[in-house]
Design an enzyme around this catalytic site. Structure first.
Site, PDB file in Angstrom:
ATOM      1  CG  ASP A 100      -0.285   0.342   2.491  1.00  0.00           C
ATOM      2  OD1 ASP A 100      -0.978   0.472   3.495  1.00  0.00           O
ATOM      3  OD2 ASP A 100       0.948   0.491   2.500  1.00  0.00           O
ATOM      4  N   GLY A 102       0.782   3.934   2.173  1.00  0.00           N
ATOM      5  CA  GLY A 102       1.093   4.507   3.474  1.00  0.00           C
ATOM      6  C   GLY A 102       0.136   5.547   3.994  1.00  0.00           C
ATOM      7  CG  ASP A 274      -6.257  -5.245   1.750  1.00  0.00           C
ATOM      8  OD1 ASP A 274      -6.822  -4.361   1.067  1.00  0.00           O
ATOM      9  OD2 ASP A 274      -5.932  -5.104   2.957  1.00  0.00           O
TER      10      ASP A 274
HETATM   11  C1  LIG Z   1      -2.985   2.254  -0.606  1.00  0.00           C
HETATM   12  C2  LIG Z   1      -3.343   3.196   0.515  1.00  0.00           C
HETATM   13  N1  LIG Z   1      -4.557   3.944   0.188  1.00  0.00           N
HETATM   14  C3  LIG Z   1      -5.746   3.562   0.642  1.00  0.00           C
HETATM   15  N2  LIG Z   1      -5.856   2.511   1.472  1.00  0.00           N
HETATM   16  C4  LIG Z   1      -7.103   2.174   1.950  1.00  0.00           C
HETATM   17  C5  LIG Z   1      -7.204   1.120   2.850  1.00  0.00           C
HETATM   18  C6  LIG Z   1      -8.456   0.803   3.376  1.00  0.00           C
HETATM   19  N3  LIG Z   1      -8.850  -0.108   4.312  1.00  0.00           N
HETATM   20  C7  LIG Z   1     -10.180   0.077   4.471  1.00  0.00           C
HETATM   21  N4  LIG Z   1     -10.952  -0.610   5.333  1.00  0.00           N
HETATM   22  C8  LIG Z   1     -10.374  -1.542   6.259  1.00  0.00           C
HETATM   23  N5  LIG Z   1     -10.666   1.045   3.672  1.00  0.00           N
HETATM   24  C9  LIG Z   1      -9.609   1.530   2.983  1.00  0.00           C
HETATM   25  C10 LIG Z   1      -9.507   2.583   2.075  1.00  0.00           C
HETATM   26  C11 LIG Z   1      -8.246   2.909   1.566  1.00  0.00           C
HETATM   27  C12 LIG Z   1      -8.078   4.021   0.657  1.00  0.00           C
HETATM   28  O1  LIG Z   1      -9.038   4.723   0.278  1.00  0.00           O
HETATM   29  N6  LIG Z   1      -6.823   4.324   0.240  1.00  0.00           N
END
Ligand SMILES: CCNc1nc2cc3[nH]c(NC)nc3cc2c(=O)[nH]1
Length: 380
Positions: A100, A102, A274
């Site tokens: 990801d 960060g 994930d």
């Molecule tokens: C890659 C990092 N960016 C990024 N990670 C996320 C990780 C999540 N994890 C969850 N629920 C557990 N929603 C998310 C949304 C994002 C999102 O909108 N953006």
């Protein structure tokens, strides 16, 4: 605008195999191997899927794992991972790794932070040291980690939020997506995913998809969901978002979810997932089964000689009784979380294989009814 650096590299590709309604079955071809989709990615936060050797992870049928930039940049640092030959060599996982970017973890860890147009400044939850993430820094860190799939640096707004707040955040994330793409080093079989934002607003999601597809990515993540909006609003947002995404690229719904979330999202056109649920549940005595989740610390399992599932396709499933697992958790033995994480991840992978097979033979609707009936029955 196309990016000259990515034109010549043989990109990562997603190839469709079958579809059933909005659901798709396909293959994601990468530098580190080919993964059948739909696929569930176990979360390997700091270069380890907690409590699992990577052989055990492989034995569950997992094809691709996730690593967290926020954690790895703090410890052991991206430079050290690079010196150790990258994540694949360091953790002995030859398959694809998605990292990801960060930003989400900085926001969700609530770390003391300052957000500006350029990026985010925050303090480490480990030692309070000061760090900075920008689209360029995040993309460079993921390069050093040797991520097969690099995620764009974005901002995930907390829900509920006003359309105005969602629009401003999404527009900044789109500017950050362009900078992330500019900083991405194209290599054969590697890819970068843009992240669609816009909350639950159809017009904002449409704007975001247009912006990202003009930049051009090897895949598209749906961000900004699974942040407390609830399943109904998540599904209704997917209903109008996935049809607007390119048909020939993988779609990744971030942070999702329960078995029922996965089923519903696959049926709405999502290919990749994930979630920490199966592994975190494994550490807290929560077992996912064909009849829904059960808490193995409960006294009713103290002499229950049945196994957790009728399947015996993992060293855990066919061998250990609920009573034994109950004992391990009551005794706070480390084998408890290890065995139950193994079981839960195997359950998620088995579920994805079942769903995929049903898409291929056009019977996903039948499987969906059966799964939901069984989950509702509760423990047998
Ligand atoms: C890659 C990092 N960016 C990024 N990670 C996320 C990780 C999540 N994890 C969850 N629920 C557990 N929603 C998310 C949304 C994002 C999102 O909108 N953006």
């Amino acid at each position: 605008m196309s990016n000259h650096k990515t034109d010549h590299a043989i990109k990562m590709t997603w190839v469709p195999e079958a579809s059933c309604g909005m659901a798709r079955a396909g293959h994601l071809h990468t530098r580190h191997g080919t993964v059948p989709t739909p696929t569930f990615m176990p979360v390997g936060t700091v270069g380890t899927v907690k409590g699992m050797t990577m052989d055990a992870v492989r034995s569950t049928g997992a094809g691709i794992v996730l690593g967290n930039t926020y954690h790895l940049m703090l410890r052991p640092t991206a430079d050290r991972v690079q010196k150790l030959g990258g994540l694949h060599r360091m953790m002995d996982w030859p398959g694809p790794i998605l990292t990801d970017s960060g930003g989400f973890q900085v926001m969700s860890l609530g770390a003391l932070r300052k957000l500006d147009e350029d990026g985010v400044t925050f303090r480490s939850h480990i030692d309070g040291s000061k760090h900075r993430l920008t689209p360029e820094i995040s993309t460079d860190i993921q390069f050093k980690l040797d991520a097969t799939i690099t995620m764009a640096f974005d901002e995930c707004p907390a829900l509920p939020a006003t359309p105005e707040v969602l629009r401003k955040s999404m527009e900044m994330s789109m500017r950050w997506a362009a900078r992330s793409r500019e900083a991405f080093v194209a290599r054969e079989g590697y890819g970068q995913f843009g992240i669609v934002q816009g909350g639950t607003e159809r017009d904002l999601r449409e704007y975001s998809i247009k912006a990202l597809t003009e930049i051009g990515f090897e895949g598209y993540a749906i961000g900004g969901l699974a942040v407390g909006e609830g399943q109904e609003l998540m599904f209704s947002t997917l209903d109008f978002t996935t049809p607007m995404l390119p048909q020939d690229k993988a779609r990744y719904l971030m942070g999702v979810g329960t078995p029922d979330d996965l089923l519903g999202a696959v049926m709405r056109g999502v290919d990749m997932f994930d979630c920490v649920m199966p592994s975190r549940a494994g550490r807290t005595a929560r077992a996912y089964t064909e009849r829904g989740p059960i808490n193995l610390r409960n006294a009713r399992f103290a002499e229950d000689t049945r196994t957790l599932t009728p399947h015996d396709d993992t060293p855990v499933a066919g061998r250990y009784s609920r009573a034994y697992l109950h004992h391990l958790f009551r005794a706070n033995e480390m084998l408890g979380p290890m065995l139950l994480t193994w079981h839960n991840l195997a359950y998620y992978q088995r579920l994805m294989r079942q769903i995929r097979a049903a898409i291929v033979d056009g019977t996903l609707d039948v499987l969906a009814v059966k799964l939901r009936e069984d989950w509702a029955k509760g423990d047998w």
